[in-house]
Design a protein around this motif. Structure first.
Motif, short mmCIF file in Angstrom:
data_model
loop_
_atom_site.label_atom_id
_atom_site.label_comp_id
_atom_site.label_asym_id
_atom_site.label_seq_id
_atom_site.Cartn_x
_atom_site.Cartn_y
_atom_site.Cartn_z
N GLN A 147 -2.09 2.53 -8.93
CA GLN A 147 -2.73 3.44 -7.99
C GLN A 147 -3.82 2.76 -7.19
O GLN A 147 -4.48 3.40 -6.38
N SER A 148 -4.01 1.46 -7.41
CA SER A 148 -5.04 0.78 -6.61
C SER A 148 -4.75 -0.69 -6.44
O SER A 148 -4.25 -1.36 -7.34
N VAL A 149 -5.06 -1.15 -5.25
CA VAL A 149 -5.02 -2.57 -4.93
C VAL A 149 -6.36 -2.88 -4.27
O VAL A 149 -6.86 -2.11 -3.46
N SER A 150 -6.95 -3.99 -4.67
CA SER A 150 -8.25 -4.36 -4.13
C SER A 150 -8.25 -5.84 -3.80
O SER A 150 -7.25 -6.54 -3.98
N TYR A 151 -9.37 -6.32 -3.32
CA TYR A 151 -9.50 -7.73 -2.96
C TYR A 151 -10.97 -8.10 -3.04
O TYR A 151 -11.84 -7.24 -3.05
N ALA A 152 -11.20 -9.39 -3.15
CA ALA A 152 -12.56 -9.91 -3.19
C ALA A 152 -12.56 -11.31 -2.60
O ALA A 152 -11.58 -12.04 -2.75
N PRO A 153 -13.62 -11.70 -1.91
CA PRO A 153 -13.68 -13.03 -1.31
C PRO A 153 -13.48 -14.16 -2.31
O PRO A 153 -13.03 -15.24 -1.95
N SER A 196 0.82 -1.22 0.00
CA SER A 196 0.00 0.00 0.00
C SER A 196 0.85 1.27 0.00
O SER A 196 0.45 2.28 -0.58
N LYS A 197 2.02 1.23 0.62
CA LYS A 197 2.90 2.40 0.63
C LYS A 197 3.32 2.77 -0.80
O LYS A 197 3.30 3.93 -1.18
N HIS A 198 3.66 1.76 -1.59
CA HIS A 198 4.05 2.00 -2.98
C HIS A 198 2.84 2.45 -3.82
O HIS A 198 2.99 3.25 -4.74
N ILE A 199 1.69 1.91 -3.50
CA ILE A 199 0.48 2.25 -4.25
C ILE A 199 0.12 3.71 -4.02
O ILE A 199 -0.12 4.46 -4.97
N THR A 200 0.09 4.15 -2.77
CA THR A 200 -0.29 5.52 -2.48
C THR A 200 0.75 6.52 -2.99
O THR A 200 0.39 7.61 -3.42
N ALA A 201 2.01 6.14 -2.99
CA ALA A 201 3.07 7.03 -3.48
C ALA A 201 3.27 6.90 -4.98
O ALA A 201 4.02 7.69 -5.57
N SER A 220 -7.94 -15.55 -3.85
CA SER A 220 -7.01 -15.80 -2.75
C SER A 220 -5.82 -14.85 -2.79
O SER A 220 -4.87 -15.03 -2.02
N TYR A 221 -5.86 -13.86 -3.67
CA TYR A 221 -4.75 -12.93 -3.84
C TYR A 221 -5.27 -11.51 -3.96
O TYR A 221 -6.36 -11.30 -4.49
N PRO A 222 -4.48 -10.52 -3.51
CA PRO A 222 -4.87 -9.13 -3.76
C PRO A 222 -4.84 -8.85 -5.27
O PRO A 222 -4.06 -9.46 -6.01
N ILE A 223 -5.64 -7.91 -5.70
CA ILE A 223 -5.76 -7.57 -7.12
C ILE A 223 -5.15 -6.20 -7.33
O ILE A 223 -5.63 -5.21 -6.77
N VAL A 224 -4.11 -6.13 -8.15
CA VAL A 224 -3.43 -4.87 -8.43
C VAL A 224 -3.82 -4.42 -9.84
O VAL A 224 -3.57 -5.13 -10.81
N SER A 225 -4.45 -3.25 -9.93
CA SER A 225 -4.79 -2.68 -11.24
C SER A 225 -3.58 -1.90 -11.73
O SER A 225 -3.26 -0.85 -11.19
N VAL A 226 -2.92 -2.42 -12.75
CA VAL A 226 -1.64 -1.88 -13.19
C VAL A 226 -1.84 -0.67 -14.11
O VAL A 226 -2.67 -0.69 -15.00
N ASP A 227 -1.04 0.37 -13.84
CA ASP A 227 -1.07 1.58 -14.67
C ASP A 227 0.14 1.67 -15.60
O ASP A 227 0.08 2.35 -16.61
N TYR A 228 1.23 0.97 -15.26
CA TYR A 228 2.48 1.13 -16.00
C TYR A 228 3.33 -0.11 -15.80
O TYR A 228 3.44 -0.61 -14.68
N VAL A 229 3.91 -0.63 -16.89
CA VAL A 229 4.82 -1.78 -16.80
C VAL A 229 6.05 -1.51 -17.66
O VAL A 229 5.93 -1.06 -18.80
#
Length: 175
Positions: A140-146, A75-80, A149-158
């Motif tokens: 800029q975002s990480v989410s999750y859903a029941p 989350s630190k990397h996501i917010t920054a 089994s893994y957090p979901i990272v919406s990627v903006d740049y690779v």
């Protein structure tokens, strides 16, 4: 005769523009922003629904706690909006996934689902990714859903090596 037709068409365009603009104004005024207290009340109502109860139970389960901890780790990397190093571990998403285009990757020793919203021109470059490829990503975002089994990272740049292989296109028609 032509002048009359042009005048009628112009009048029709002006009137339809005004009617359309009036509809938009009415739609905007009907949208009401909720205050903090109203948001809390709505959240409490939702938590009492079967879906809300299911999510609460999932968050308290060992699987849910692990996903929440893993999401907090980045989350630190996501917010920054800073670089995250990742290694591709799988080129497909978990079975039954409804997240669109994505891959699995390991970031700081934990597995994450990376999702993309690629344009057609970017698909070829994203499809060139292979297992064990090292990439740099920003999100800029990480989410999750029941369901997952893994957090979901919406990627903006690779970036792979020194080459940018994906950059999310700005959203059209809004923020």
């Amino acid at each position: 005769m032509k002048k009359i037709i042009y005048a009628l068409i112009l009048a029709l365009v002006v009137v339809s523009g005004l009617v359309f603009a009036n509809c938009e104004i009415k739609n905007e005024t009907t949208k009401k922003l909720l205050s903090a207290d109203e948001k809390k009340t709505e959240l409490k109502k939702w938590e009492a629904t079967p879906d809300g109860i299911k999510v609460k139970k999932w968050k308290m389960s060992p699987k849910g706690k692990k996903v929440l901890i893993d999401a907090a780790k980045i989350s630190k990397h996501i917010t920054a909006f800073t670089d995250l190093e990742a290694v591709i571990t799988c080129l497909s998403l978990p079975p039954g996934s409804l997240l669109g285009y994505g891959v699995m990757a390991r970031i700081n020793g934990e597995d994450y689902i990376l999702t993309f919203e690629p344009e057609e021109s970017q698909l070829k470059q994203l499809n060139s990714l292979k297992v064990n490829d090292k990439i740099i990503l920003k999100s800029q975002s990480v989410s999750y859903a029941p369901k997952y089994s893994y957090p979901i990272v919406s990627v903006d740049y690779v970036q792979r090596g020194s080459k940018v292989i994906y950059k999310r296109a700005p959203r059209k028609g809004g923020c």
